[in-house]
Design a protein around this motif. Structure first.
Motif, PDB file in Angstrom:
ATOM      1  N   SER A 128       0.846  -1.199   0.000  1.00  0.00           N
ATOM      2  CA  SER A 128       0.000   0.000   0.000  1.00  0.00           C
ATOM      3  C   SER A 128       0.880   1.246   0.000  1.00  0.00           C
ATOM      4  N   ALA A 129       0.570   2.171  -0.918  1.00  0.00           N
ATOM      5  CA  ALA A 129       1.338   3.421  -1.003  1.00  0.00           C
ATOM      6  C   ALA A 129       0.740   4.436  -0.043  1.00  0.00           C
ATOM      7  N   LYS A 130       1.563   5.372   0.412  1.00  0.00           N
ATOM      8  CA  LYS A 130       1.085   6.376   1.374  1.00  0.00           C
ATOM      9  C   LYS A 130       0.030   7.259   0.714  1.00  0.00           C
ATOM     10  N   PRO A 131      -1.195   7.255   1.242  1.00  0.00           N
ATOM     11  CA  PRO A 131      -2.255   8.072   0.629  1.00  0.00           C
ATOM     12  C   PRO A 131      -2.052   9.564   0.909  1.00  0.00           C
ATOM     13  N   SER A 132      -2.717  10.409   0.135  1.00  0.00           N
ATOM     14  CA  SER A 132      -2.545  11.852   0.348  1.00  0.00           C
ATOM     15  C   SER A 132      -3.751  12.475   1.046  1.00  0.00           C
ATOM     16  N   ASN A 133      -4.836  11.694   1.234  1.00  0.00           N
ATOM     17  CA  ASN A 133      -5.922  12.283   2.014  1.00  0.00           C
ATOM     18  C   ASN A 133      -5.960  11.658   3.411  1.00  0.00           C
ATOM     19  N   TRP A 137      -5.222   7.916   4.832  1.00  0.00           N
ATOM     20  CA  TRP A 137      -3.959   7.855   5.579  1.00  0.00           C
ATOM     21  C   TRP A 137      -4.168   7.184   6.946  1.00  0.00           C
ATOM     22  N   VAL A 138      -5.290   7.494   7.592  1.00  0.00           N
ATOM     23  CA  VAL A 138      -5.579   6.880   8.899  1.00  0.00           C
ATOM     24  C   VAL A 138      -5.673   5.360   8.741  1.00  0.00           C
ATOM     25  N   LEU A 139      -6.387   4.900   7.693  1.00  0.00           N
ATOM     26  CA  LEU A 139      -6.522   3.450   7.466  1.00  0.00           C
ATOM     27  C   LEU A 139      -5.164   2.836   7.169  1.00  0.00           C
ATOM     28  N   TRP A 140      -4.381   3.522   6.350  1.00  0.00           N
ATOM     29  CA  TRP A 140      -3.052   3.052   5.934  1.00  0.00           C
ATOM     30  C   TRP A 140      -2.110   2.974   7.132  1.00  0.00           C
ATOM     31  N   ARG A 141      -2.197   3.980   8.025  1.00  0.00           N
ATOM     32  CA  ARG A 141      -1.254   4.061   9.141  1.00  0.00           C
ATOM     33  C   ARG A 141      -1.701   3.225  10.349  1.00  0.00           C
ATOM     34  N   PHE A 142      -3.015   3.266  10.673  1.00  0.00           N
ATOM     35  CA  PHE A 142      -3.486   2.642  11.921  1.00  0.00           C
ATOM     36  C   PHE A 142      -4.324   1.390  11.697  1.00  0.00           C
ATOM     37  N   GLY A 143      -4.833   1.190  10.477  1.00  0.00           N
ATOM     38  CA  GLY A 143      -5.714   0.040  10.216  1.00  0.00           C
ATOM     39  C   GLY A 143      -7.162   0.383  10.552  1.00  0.00           C
ATOM     40  N   PRO A 144      -8.092  -0.514  10.129  1.00  0.00           N
ATOM     41  CA  PRO A 144      -9.516  -0.186  10.264  1.00  0.00           C
ATOM     42  C   PRO A 144     -10.050  -0.168  11.700  1.00  0.00           C
TER      43      PRO A 144
END
Ligand code: FAD
Length: 436
Positions: A128-133, A137-144
């Motif tokens: 997964s690439a780092k999102p810009s919104n 970003w919260v999902l990418w960094r912390f998970g659901p």
């Protein structure tokens, strides 16, 4: 040389003080009847009331730290240990959330841990690439799990915005970031230190946070012109006019769009860019309560709607014992808003009811309430924010109009950083005036 300063918040006041020390003559224009901007405080029925929510003195900047100590007086400052919690479905969870997972109900704890590990694996494997919104970003960094149980509800409550419309330009240093080992430890109940930033903080012994700006304003005396809104700013060759009065230079600290609305001959593209900068307002609500302070809490985050509209409450009596009359304590609740918000006693009662339902205050013991609205409280980092900001500030730079501060330059600054910006601005552009 005479300098006009627009706004008497901490940025304007600090700038004025530094310029005076260097031999300049200064005049501050402040629309309100009291100086201090977001740092203002008053005392209501013996309870200290910080007008823009809970503020603490904290800085990593030695020069600013020493300056603040000199201004307020070392013996007039109280130092405390930060005790911050998240109120989660009736329980107090350690802050930051990912370091307090064991305090959650077991199934929520599992959701959060499983999601955190999943997200960490996806990042590590490059899946997964780092999102810009901010939402993605919260999902990418912390998970659901953490997104659902804390990050989404809390951020929706404070920002009053679709989280996908926000950028991630502001998260570094503002959203705590824990190593995965710590999150696993915290989930199974091994204590982790977590966020050590602001582990100890300071606060004026008397008069509230606004003592800082009151002291800064006192040294400037009548050079701070209160109840004097800036109505018009004009450039006249190398000089300036503010409300018809001549100045050699002007320094702005009022919100950029407010400046552009008053600036004669402003570049239309730059003005439109300033109008595109978004912000959120804040209602700060003082709740004076009978009985001694029952907790050691500094402040509590309230992510969920069931606790009422407030996103945070501050236990001011734990900042300084003089913040409440003997045998009483207070809560300072914060509610953000978009656009405008009608605030009356019903609104205040609604906030108190939310806290009462949550067991955070007994409304029968409330003896005083007061509120204050701050129209410009938080910078909102939407997509396109940086482009608008660059356009709006570059044009001001090009005409030699200095601008600084939380909304004077749209930076997510605390008061110590505002003071730093003032020091840097004066050092860079205003050498000491030579006396004959
Ligand atoms: C909820 C919250 C919590 C915070 N917590 C902390 C904390 O714990 N510690 C900390 O250090 N900082 C904290 N901050 C940040 C701090 O409040 C700000 O960084 C600082 O007060 C900004 O100062 P400023 O002078 O740049 O802007 P402001 O305080 O906004 O000052 C601008 C001034 O310009 C005046 N003005 C506006 N328009 C006009 C006009 N047309 N004519 C004349 N005057 C005008 C305003 O009345 C105001 O006095 C917090 C902020 C918020 C909102």
């Amino acid at each position: 040389m005479k300098i006009g300063i627009l706004g008497a918040g901490v940025t304007g006041l600090m700038t004025g003080n530094l310029l005076r020390e260097r031999g300049y003559s200064v005049q501050l224009f402040e629309s309100e009847s009291k100086p201090g901007g977001l740092c203002r405080s008053s005392v209501v029925d013996g309870f200290v009331f910080d007008w823009a929510g809970g503020h603490i003195l904290y800085t990593k900047d030695r020069e600013v730290h020493d300056h603040v100590t000199r201004i307020i007086g070392a013996d007039q400052i109280v130092e405390s240990e930060r005790q911050t919690k998240i109120f989660y479905r009736g329980n107090f969870v350690k802050y930051p959330f990912e370091n307090g997972l064991a305090d959650l109900p077991k199934s929520d704890n599992f959701d959060c841990l499983a999601g955190y590990i999943e997200a960490a694996f996806a990042r590590r494997n490059g899946a997964s690439a780092k999102p810009s919104n901010f939402k993605d970003w919260v999902l990418w960094r912390f998970g659901p799990g953490i997104a659902k149980h804390f990050m989404f509800p809390y951020n929706e409550k404070i920002w009053k915005a679709d989280l996908a419309s926000l950028s991630i330009d502001w998260v570094d240093g503002r959203v705590p970031d824990a190593p995965i080992e710590d999150v696993i430890r915290s989930s199974i109940g091994i204590p982790t230190e977590g966020y050590t930033h602001q582990a100890r903080f300071r606060y004026p012994r008397r008069g509230g946070f606004g003592t800082l700006t009151d002291r800064l304003a006192e040294t400037l005396g009548e050079d701070v012109r209160l109840s004097t809104p800036v109505l018009q700013v004009r450039r006249l060759g190398s000089e300036w006019e503010v409300n018809g009065e001549r100045f050699d230079r002007v320094i702005n600290t009022i919100p950029l769009q407010e400046l552009y609305r008053r600036l004669e001959g402003a570049d239309p593209t730059a003005r439109a860019a300033a109008e595109g900068l978004q912000f959120r307002g804040l209602v700060s609500i003082l709740i004076g309560v009978d009985g001694p302070e029952p907790t050691r809490h500094s402040w509590i985050y309230l992510p969920h709607p069931e606790n009422g509209p407030a996103n945070r409450i501050t236990h001011l009596a734990n900042y300084s014992p003089e913040n409440a009359p003997p045998g009483k304590h207070s809560l300072l609740a914060e509610v953000t808003y978009e656009g405008d918000l009608r605030v009356d006693q019903r609104f205040v009662d609604d906030v108190v009811d939310g806290l009462h339902r949550s067991g955070l205050v007994d409304k029968k013991k409330v003896v005083t309430t007061a509120f204050h609205k701050s129209h410009y409280a938080y910078v909102l980092f939407t997509h396109g924010f940086q482009r608008n900001l660059d356009t709006a500030t570059h044009w001001l730079d090009s005409i030699g109009l200095h601008t600084a501060g939380r909304f004077g330059r749209y930076e997510y600054l605390n008061s110590d950083q505002c003071m730093r910006r003032a020091i840097d601005l004066v050092d860079k552009h205003f050498p000491p005036v030579k006396s004959n």
